[in-house]
Design an enzyme around this catalytic site. Structure first.
Site, short mmCIF file in Angstrom:
data_model
loop_
_atom_site.label_atom_id
_atom_site.label_comp_id
_atom_site.label_asym_id
_atom_site.label_seq_id
_atom_site.Cartn_x
_atom_site.Cartn_y
_atom_site.Cartn_z
N HIS A 30 -7.21 -4.61 10.21
CA HIS A 30 -6.93 -4.36 8.80
C HIS A 30 -5.63 -5.03 8.36
CE1 HIS A 30 -4.63 -0.43 9.86
NE2 HIS A 30 -3.75 -1.21 9.29
N ASP A 60 0.83 -1.20 0.00
CA ASP A 60 0.00 0.00 0.00
C ASP A 60 0.86 1.25 0.00
OD1 ASP A 60 1.01 -0.37 2.56
OD2 ASP A 60 -0.92 -0.76 3.49
N GLU A 98 -9.54 -1.57 5.38
CA GLU A 98 -10.20 -1.30 6.65
C GLU A 98 -11.46 -2.16 6.78
OE1 GLU A 98 -8.57 0.25 8.66
OE2 GLU A 98 -7.77 2.18 8.01
C1 GLP Z 1 -0.31 0.03 8.73
C2 GLP Z 1 -0.07 -0.64 7.37
C3 GLP Z 1 -0.29 -2.12 7.45
C4 GLP Z 1 0.22 -2.60 8.79
C5 GLP Z 1 -0.68 -2.10 9.88
C6 GLP Z 1 -0.16 -2.33 11.27
O1 GLP Z 1 -0.96 1.22 8.69
N1 GLP Z 1 -0.76 -0.09 6.25
O2 GLP Z 1 0.34 -2.75 6.37
O3 GLP Z 1 0.24 -3.99 8.85
O4 GLP Z 1 -1.04 -0.76 9.66
O5 GLP Z 1 0.82 -1.41 11.58
P1 GLP Z 1 1.96 -1.71 12.63
O6 GLP Z 1 2.71 -2.87 12.11
O7 GLP Z 1 2.81 -0.48 12.65
O8 GLP Z 1 1.29 -1.97 13.91
#
Ligand code: GLP
Length: 260
Positions: A138, A67, A143
């Site tokens: 997500h 993404d 979402e």
């Molecule tokens: C982010 C990304 C995701 C990620 C998730 C969890 O915003 N777009 O790919 O897996 O949210 O984030 P984190 O690993 O920092 O907890």
């Protein structure tokens, strides 16, 4: 689904890196699906260590990020293009020309999303897709209520996600409202899924994804539809799973030939 529960984040990084390394050993030109966020950082660090030690060569692999934010200025340090360049491409010795991130600055975002789908298909699909999980369940930026059939497209970030990601920006207002993200259908097209989660903040989302009903309210529950999904979690992230003992037994007795 395979659920591997390990003592701490370092173990999660090591075992997930084993899976990626196993895929690349079998196929040096493998296509890796690259996640951003904090969850996979340890996995990348472990892979980088192995590359630096001469134990692993990732120079032939291709990569596709999950993404990208929409609306950040070119070169913004928190754009996923910048994060992937900094944390992944450089440190893992990947060829930058073979690593792709959705174009969140495109004038025509719909066309950019379509191009991204075509690029993944042209590469022959993703061999192993690394995933983190948001506290709201997500994956990528899909979402709650995202369609299980969705492809790469424009999405609006949930307030919870914007709040969670505010730590990467100078102020919460700076977190973009929109993103381009691979869809759940795109992600399910990968030949193997590898989700990593650490810490108690993820415990509820992990339990919903692994043991909850298949529902778009928990996009990560889509992993239940995939024939080869592995979830690697530390004790804290596993705390809300009800079949913990079963997962531990399965992993302890996993036949050697099934290991990476
Ligand atoms: C982010 C990304 C995701 C990620 C998730 C969890 O915003 N777009 O790919 O897996 O949210 O984030 P984190 O690993 O920092 O907890």
């Amino acid at each position: 689904m395979e659920v591997i529960v390990l003592p701490g984040p370092d173990d999660v990084a090591r075992v997930a890196a084993d899976v990626v390394a196993g895929v690349v050993r079998r196929r040096p030109g493998a296509v890796l699906g690259l996640a951003t966020g904090s969850s996979p950082v340890g996995v990348y660090a472990e892979l980088a260590r192995r590359v630096a030690a001469g134990e692993l060569d990732l120079s032939g692999v291709r990569g596709f990020a999950l993404d990208e934010y929409v609306g950040l200025p070119a070169g913004h340090p928190e754009s996923y293009a910048a994060v992937i360049g900094r944390d992944v491409t450089g440190r893992l010795g990947l060829d930058p020309a073979r690593v792709h991130v959705p174009d969140g600055r495109a004038a025509d975002l719909e066309a950019a999303a379509e191009d991204y789908e075509q690029a993944i298909a042209a590469a022959g699909g993703v061999d192993v897709q690394l995933l983190g999980i948001g506290a709201n369940g997500h994956i990528g930026f899909n979402e709650p209520t995202s369609s299980f059939g969705s492809r790469t497209r424009l999405k609006t970030l949930a307030p919870r996600t914007r709040a969670d990601n505010a730590r990467f920006f100078d102020s919460p207002d700076e977190v973009p409202m929109h993103c381009l993200t691979q869809g759940l259908g795109t992600i399910l097209g990968a030949r193997r899924l590898l989700l990593v989660a650490q810490g108690s903040a993820k415990a509820e989302a992990v339990a919903a994804a692994v043991e909850g009903p298949l529902t778009s309210m928990c996009p990560a529950s889509a992993l239940q539809l995939h024939p080869r999904a592995t979830v690697v979690v530390d004790e804290a992230a596993a705390a809300r799973l009800t079949l913990l003992d079963h997962y531990r037994q399965v992993y302890a007795r996993k036949p050697a030939w099934q290991r990476p």
